[in-house]
Design a protein around this motif. Structure first.
Motif, mmCIF file in Angstrom:
data_model
loop_
_atom_site.group_PDB
_atom_site.id
_atom_site.type_symbol
_atom_site.label_atom_id
_atom_site.label_comp_id
_atom_site.label_asym_id
_atom_site.label_seq_id
_atom_site.Cartn_x
_atom_site.Cartn_y
_atom_site.Cartn_z
ATOM 1 N N SER A 45 12.131 -3.142 20.019
ATOM 2 C CA SER A 45 12.646 -3.344 21.202
ATOM 3 C C SER A 45 12.059 -4.137 22.104
ATOM 4 O O SER A 45 12.700 -4.478 23.392
ATOM 5 C CB SER A 45 12.697 -1.833 21.844
ATOM 6 N N GLY A 46 11.030 -4.791 21.890
ATOM 7 C CA GLY A 46 10.067 -5.567 22.886
ATOM 8 C C GLY A 46 8.893 -4.941 23.390
ATOM 9 O O GLY A 46 8.155 -5.535 24.128
ATOM 10 N N SER A 47 8.844 -3.620 23.475
ATOM 11 C CA SER A 47 7.985 -2.895 24.235
ATOM 12 C C SER A 47 6.706 -2.989 23.333
ATOM 13 O O SER A 47 6.813 -3.178 22.029
ATOM 14 C CB SER A 47 8.014 -1.495 24.359
ATOM 15 N N TRP A 48 5.458 -2.672 23.904
ATOM 16 C CA TRP A 48 4.345 -2.748 23.046
ATOM 17 C C TRP A 48 3.589 -1.128 23.016
ATOM 18 O O TRP A 48 3.499 -0.406 23.970
ATOM 19 C CB TRP A 48 3.313 -3.594 23.945
ATOM 20 N N THR A 49 3.353 -0.888 21.826
ATOM 21 C CA THR A 49 3.236 0.755 21.580
ATOM 22 C C THR A 49 1.969 1.049 20.951
ATOM 23 O O THR A 49 1.561 -0.113 20.072
ATOM 24 C CB THR A 49 4.439 1.263 20.941
ATOM 25 N N GLY A 50 1.564 2.047 20.863
ATOM 26 C CA GLY A 50 0.235 2.478 20.099
ATOM 27 C C GLY A 50 -0.136 4.033 20.741
ATOM 28 O O GLY A 50 0.410 4.637 21.373
ATOM 29 N N THR A 51 -1.322 4.281 19.981
ATOM 30 C CA THR A 51 -1.832 5.870 20.199
ATOM 31 C C THR A 51 -3.315 5.621 20.861
ATOM 32 O O THR A 51 -4.064 5.177 20.106
ATOM 33 C CB THR A 51 -1.750 6.644 19.225
ATOM 34 N N ILE A 52 -3.537 6.185 21.897
ATOM 35 C CA ILE A 52 -4.999 6.140 22.434
ATOM 36 C C ILE A 52 -5.573 7.420 22.190
ATOM 37 O O ILE A 52 -4.867 8.508 22.597
ATOM 38 C CB ILE A 52 -5.106 5.412 23.678
ATOM 39 N N VAL A 53 -6.840 7.695 21.961
ATOM 40 C CA VAL A 53 -7.475 8.767 21.988
ATOM 41 C C VAL A 53 -8.419 8.886 23.490
ATOM 42 O O VAL A 53 -8.860 8.156 23.683
ATOM 43 C CB VAL A 53 -8.677 8.847 20.973
ATOM 44 N N CYS A 54 -7.938 10.192 24.202
ATOM 45 C CA CYS A 54 -8.424 10.141 25.261
ATOM 46 C C CYS A 54 -9.496 11.442 25.042
ATOM 47 O O CYS A 54 -9.369 12.545 24.553
ATOM 48 C CB CYS A 54 -7.541 10.883 26.325
ATOM 49 N N GLY A 55 -10.806 11.019 25.325
ATOM 50 C CA GLY A 55 -11.916 12.102 25.236
ATOM 51 C C GLY A 55 -12.032 13.302 25.899
ATOM 52 O O GLY A 55 -12.775 14.293 25.684
ATOM 53 N N ALA A 56 -11.763 13.153 27.164
ATOM 54 C CA ALA A 56 -12.226 14.390 28.234
ATOM 55 C C ALA A 56 -10.976 15.117 28.426
ATOM 56 O O ALA A 56 -9.871 14.857 28.433
ATOM 57 C CB ALA A 56 -12.310 13.506 29.520
ATOM 58 N N GLN A 57 -11.441 16.325 28.623
ATOM 59 C CA GLN A 57 -10.652 17.702 28.873
ATOM 60 C C GLN A 57 -10.406 17.238 30.559
ATOM 61 O O GLN A 57 -11.156 16.827 31.134
ATOM 62 C CB GLN A 57 -11.373 18.919 28.650
ATOM 63 N N GLY A 58 -9.071 17.476 30.722
ATOM 64 C CA GLY A 58 -8.704 17.460 32.166
ATOM 65 C C GLY A 58 -8.134 16.073 32.283
ATOM 66 O O GLY A 58 -7.235 15.576 31.488
ATOM 67 N N ALA A 59 -8.233 15.429 33.394
ATOM 68 C CA ALA A 59 -7.608 14.181 33.970
ATOM 69 C C ALA A 59 -8.255 12.851 33.154
ATOM 70 O O ALA A 59 -9.484 12.815 32.930
ATOM 71 C CB ALA A 59 -7.916 13.773 35.489
ATOM 72 N N ASN A 60 -7.434 12.049 32.555
ATOM 73 C CA ASN A 60 -8.001 10.868 31.970
ATOM 74 C C ASN A 60 -7.153 9.626 32.376
ATOM 75 O O ASN A 60 -5.627 9.783 32.594
ATOM 76 C CB ASN A 60 -7.728 11.053 30.274
ATOM 77 N N THR A 61 -7.711 8.653 32.640
ATOM 78 C CA THR A 61 -7.048 7.439 33.194
ATOM 79 C C THR A 61 -6.832 6.403 32.085
ATOM 80 O O THR A 61 -8.005 6.083 31.502
ATOM 81 C CB THR A 61 -7.813 6.785 34.509
ATOM 82 N N ILE A 62 -5.775 5.916 31.931
ATOM 83 C CA ILE A 62 -5.462 5.039 30.737
ATOM 84 C C ILE A 62 -5.165 3.631 31.473
ATOM 85 O O ILE A 62 -4.146 3.533 32.001
ATOM 86 C CB ILE A 62 -4.225 5.376 29.927
#
Length: 296
Positions: free
Chosen positions: A189-206
């Motif tokens: 579709s042209g978008s860039w996709t993947g899966t990131i692992v967020c380590g912290a419980q609660g708020a995470n900024t990507i």
């Protein structure tokens, strides 16, 4: 007196020679390439009987008067250019865009030879379209837990564009230094996709960073980021507080410490009160009402 018909003269029919010197990191960008830093154009130019004064010049589209190249200590002819937004006031500045440079040499008798090299200047970073950039909601998503995920593996979809050399890489990271980034792949579709692992419980900024094919990168800023909330820890066991019987506003509560037995029939509702604490999406459950048993 009559002119001497034997006076010396030169009969020159050969055109001068000219060629680009080899491409290097700071000179003569390759044909049809993109450049995001300063460079110089350099040529070898020669003629058996000599080159005219100021006889090596450069021209390109939009230039009203050809530029004279200077001879360096190696005997080559060169002209340096600067690029980028910090150099716009310089006399040798080139804006972003496509160029076709022609360098011409003229000998003493007026004959000329030329070489041409075409390439593009691109100092502009890609653009991240945050309107069409998002994380994928899991099956557990509801309107009441917006932004919360019960897994730390967060699928990301990023929309990005570039008007120059094209996208080279799109990365996401939970730290601004991109110490261990996740590389996204472009989908059909042209978008860039993947899966990131967020380590912290609660708020995470990507944080999101896009880099084009010649190294121009977007700034790592809050405007190019997503915030998600991770809660992978089950809530604590409910604490039984007591039982109330009755209906409407006439409920009689009995603390748990005073309860020995509860007699009910199928017309009397029983409400069990409990406190539920969750470190993630905090909630308190009270007034969980159940049908009374059918027997006393």
């Amino acid at each position: 007196s009559r002119p001497n018909p034997c006076s010396d003269f030169v009969y020159d029919t050969k055109t001068p020679s000219i060629s680009f010197t080899p491409t290097a990191s700071n000179k003569n960008p390759a044909a049809d390439s993109y450049r995001n830093s300063g460079f110089k154009l350099e040529v070898d130019a020669s003629d058996t009987y000599g080159i005219a004064s100021g006889g090596v010049t450069l021209s390109y589209e939009g230039l009203s008067t050809p530029i004279e190249l200077t001879q360096n200590t190696d005997g080559k002819y060169e002209k340096a250019f600067v690029v980028g937004s910090t150099n716009t006031s310089a006399s040798n500045y080139l804006a972003d865009g496509s160029y076709s440079f022609t360098i011409t040499v003229e000998d003493l008798s007026g004959k000329t030879s030329s070489v041409t090299r075409s390439f593009s200047i691109d100092t502009t970073a890609p653009v991240i379209d945050m309107t069409n950039t998002s994380v994928t909601r899991g099956a557990d998503y509801t309107a009441s837990n917006i932004g919360w995920h019960k897994t730390n593996q967060i699928p990301v979809s990023v929309s990005v564009s570039d008007s120059g050399a094209g996208i080279g890489a799109v990365q996401v990271s939970t730290d601004t230094g991109f110490t261990n980034p996740t590389n996204l792949m472009q989908s059909e579709s042209g978008s860039w996709t993947g899966t990131i692992v967020c380590g912290a419980q609660g708020a995470n900024t990507i944080y999101i960073k896009a880099t084009d094919a010649v190294g121009n990168a977007t700034n790592v800023v809050t405007a190019n980021s997503l915030t998600v909330y991770i809660d992978t820890t089950p809530p604590a066991d409910p604490i039984f507080l007591g039982i109330s019987t009755g209906s409407g506003d006439s409920l009689t509560a009995t603390p748990a410490s005073q309860i020995t037995s509860v007699l009910v029939n199928k017309t009397v509702p029983v409400t069990v009160y409990a406190a539920l604490v969750d470190d993630g999406n905090s909630s308190t459950w009270t007034g969980i009402r159940a049908e009374a048993p059918t027997t006393s």
